[in-house]
Design a protein around this motif. Structure first.
Motif, mmCIF file in Angstrom:
data_model
loop_
_atom_site.group_PDB
_atom_site.id
_atom_site.type_symbol
_atom_site.label_atom_id
_atom_site.label_comp_id
_atom_site.label_asym_id
_atom_site.label_seq_id
_atom_site.Cartn_x
_atom_site.Cartn_y
_atom_site.Cartn_z
ATOM 1 N N HIS A 155 0.770 -1.189 0.113
ATOM 2 C CA HIS A 155 0.239 0.051 0.008
ATOM 3 C C HIS A 155 0.832 1.400 0.084
ATOM 4 O O HIS A 155 0.622 2.194 -0.722
ATOM 5 N N CYS A 156 2.082 1.224 0.851
ATOM 6 C CA CYS A 156 3.008 2.216 0.793
ATOM 7 C C CYS A 156 3.602 2.685 -0.473
ATOM 8 O O CYS A 156 3.513 3.660 -1.029
ATOM 9 N N ALA A 157 4.010 1.456 -1.180
ATOM 10 C CA ALA A 157 4.538 1.510 -2.476
ATOM 11 C C ALA A 157 3.606 2.162 -3.640
ATOM 12 O O ALA A 157 4.050 2.969 -4.059
ATOM 13 N N ASN A 158 2.220 1.732 -3.325
ATOM 14 C CA ASN A 158 1.484 2.235 -4.577
ATOM 15 C C ASN A 158 1.157 3.658 -4.312
ATOM 16 O O ASN A 158 0.960 4.355 -4.944
ATOM 17 N N ARG A 159 1.009 4.158 -2.949
ATOM 18 C CA ARG A 159 1.020 5.606 -2.536
ATOM 19 C C ARG A 159 2.215 6.365 -3.296
ATOM 20 O O ARG A 159 1.998 7.458 -3.839
ATOM 21 N N VAL A 160 3.218 5.935 -3.207
ATOM 22 C CA VAL A 160 4.543 6.525 -3.552
ATOM 23 C C VAL A 160 4.386 6.629 -5.070
ATOM 24 O O VAL A 160 4.729 7.523 -5.927
ATOM 25 N N ILE A 161 4.059 5.502 -5.693
ATOM 26 C CA ILE A 161 3.965 5.341 -7.324
ATOM 27 C C ILE A 161 3.038 6.373 -7.658
ATOM 28 O O ILE A 161 3.215 7.149 -9.088
ATOM 29 N N LYS A 162 1.727 6.434 -6.929
ATOM 30 C CA LYS A 162 0.643 7.467 -7.562
ATOM 31 C C LYS A 162 1.244 8.926 -7.368
ATOM 32 O O LYS A 162 0.995 9.543 -8.086
ATOM 33 N N ALA A 163 1.830 9.093 -6.218
ATOM 34 C CA ALA A 163 2.221 10.525 -6.010
ATOM 35 C C ALA A 163 3.180 11.002 -7.116
ATOM 36 O O ALA A 163 3.092 12.268 -7.565
ATOM 37 N N LEU A 164 4.302 9.969 -7.328
ATOM 38 C CA LEU A 164 5.348 10.468 -8.243
ATOM 39 C C LEU A 164 4.832 10.569 -9.943
ATOM 40 O O LEU A 164 5.018 11.466 -10.603
ATOM 41 N N GLU A 165 3.710 9.399 -10.319
ATOM 42 C CA GLU A 165 3.165 9.286 -11.631
ATOM 43 C C GLU A 165 2.334 10.625 -11.816
ATOM 44 O O GLU A 165 2.043 10.948 -12.851
ATOM 45 N N GLY A 166 1.930 11.207 -10.704
ATOM 46 C CA GLY A 166 1.031 12.395 -10.743
ATOM 47 C C GLY A 166 1.730 13.781 -11.022
ATOM 48 O O GLY A 166 1.461 14.864 -11.236
ATOM 49 N N ILE A 167 3.228 13.594 -11.236
ATOM 50 C CA ILE A 167 3.863 14.693 -11.624
ATOM 51 C C ILE A 167 4.198 14.676 -12.937
ATOM 52 O O ILE A 167 4.782 13.752 -13.429
ATOM 53 N N SER A 168 3.776 15.497 -13.565
ATOM 54 C CA SER A 168 4.020 15.895 -15.092
ATOM 55 C C SER A 168 5.781 15.534 -15.676
ATOM 56 O O SER A 168 6.263 16.442 -14.681
ATOM 57 N N GLY A 169 5.950 14.831 -16.312
ATOM 58 C CA GLY A 169 7.351 14.718 -16.825
ATOM 59 C C GLY A 169 8.237 13.480 -15.965
ATOM 60 O O GLY A 169 9.177 13.243 -15.900
ATOM 61 N N VAL A 170 7.334 12.817 -14.871
ATOM 62 C CA VAL A 170 7.971 11.660 -14.267
ATOM 63 C C VAL A 170 7.081 10.396 -14.820
ATOM 64 O O VAL A 170 6.103 10.536 -15.194
ATOM 65 N N LYS A 171 8.126 9.535 -15.179
ATOM 66 C CA LYS A 171 7.561 8.101 -15.675
ATOM 67 C C LYS A 171 8.555 6.895 -15.488
ATOM 68 O O LYS A 171 9.460 7.062 -14.743
ATOM 69 N N ASP A 172 7.775 5.707 -15.573
ATOM 70 C CA ASP A 172 8.630 4.553 -15.255
ATOM 71 C C ASP A 172 8.861 4.198 -13.906
ATOM 72 O O ASP A 172 9.965 4.033 -13.621
ATOM 73 N N VAL A 173 7.990 4.715 -12.861
ATOM 74 C CA VAL A 173 7.987 4.731 -11.254
ATOM 75 C C VAL A 173 8.209 3.218 -11.184
ATOM 76 O O VAL A 173 7.271 2.335 -11.388
ATOM 77 N N ARG A 174 9.141 2.813 -10.245
ATOM 78 C CA ARG A 174 9.530 1.544 -9.713
ATOM 79 C C ARG A 174 9.879 1.741 -8.129
ATOM 80 O O ARG A 174 10.585 2.395 -7.937
ATOM 81 N N VAL A 175 9.011 0.730 -7.408
ATOM 82 C CA VAL A 175 9.410 1.008 -5.952
ATOM 83 C C VAL A 175 9.888 -0.387 -5.395
ATOM 84 O O VAL A 175 9.470 -1.375 -5.791
ATOM 85 N N ASP A 176 11.050 -0.116 -4.543
ATOM 86 C CA ASP A 176 11.398 -1.320 -4.159
ATOM 87 C C ASP A 176 11.354 -1.469 -2.707
ATOM 88 O O ASP A 176 12.061 -0.656 -1.763
ATOM 89 N N LEU A 177 10.305 -2.021 -1.849
ATOM 90 C CA LEU A 177 10.234 -1.930 -0.666
ATOM 91 C C LEU A 177 11.258 -2.459 0.308
ATOM 92 O O LEU A 177 11.684 -1.750 1.382
ATOM 93 N N LYS A 178 11.759 -3.455 0.017
ATOM 94 C CA LYS A 178 12.968 -4.083 0.694
ATOM 95 C C LYS A 178 14.172 -2.998 0.796
ATOM 96 O O LYS A 178 14.888 -2.893 1.995
ATOM 97 N N ALA A 179 14.423 -2.299 -0.154
ATOM 98 C CA ALA A 179 15.625 -1.354 -0.135
ATOM 99 C C ALA A 179 15.133 0.041 0.037
ATOM 100 O O ALA A 179 16.011 0.651 0.496
ATOM 101 N N GLY A 180 13.880 -0.026 0.214
ATOM 102 C CA GLY A 180 13.169 1.569 0.477
ATOM 103 C C GLY A 180 13.750 2.652 -0.495
ATOM 104 O O GLY A 180 13.860 3.567 -0.293
#
Length: 65
Positions: A12-37
């Protein structure tokens, strides 16, 4: 670009971060690694790190410098 983010503990945390970053115009290909933070993404030159950090903070997390 890869940044370290604190306070992420579940998908859920990862999805929130992905959504937040994808909401910025000019940001793409967002990936989150929970284990690495970390979040990895591509950004156009016009996107400032302050904007990235603000979006992550508004989602409830913090960029670790």
């Amino acid at each position: 670009m890869t940044i370290k983010i604190s306070k992420m503990s579940c998908q859920h945390c990862a999805n929130r971060v992905i959504k937040a970053l994808e909401g910025i115009s000019g940001v793409k290909d967002v990936r989150v690694d929970l284990k690495a933070g970390t979040a990895t993404f591509e950004r156009s030159e016009g996107v400032k790190m302050e904007e990235i950090a603000r979006a992550i903070k508004e989602a409830g997390y913090q960029v670790v410098s």
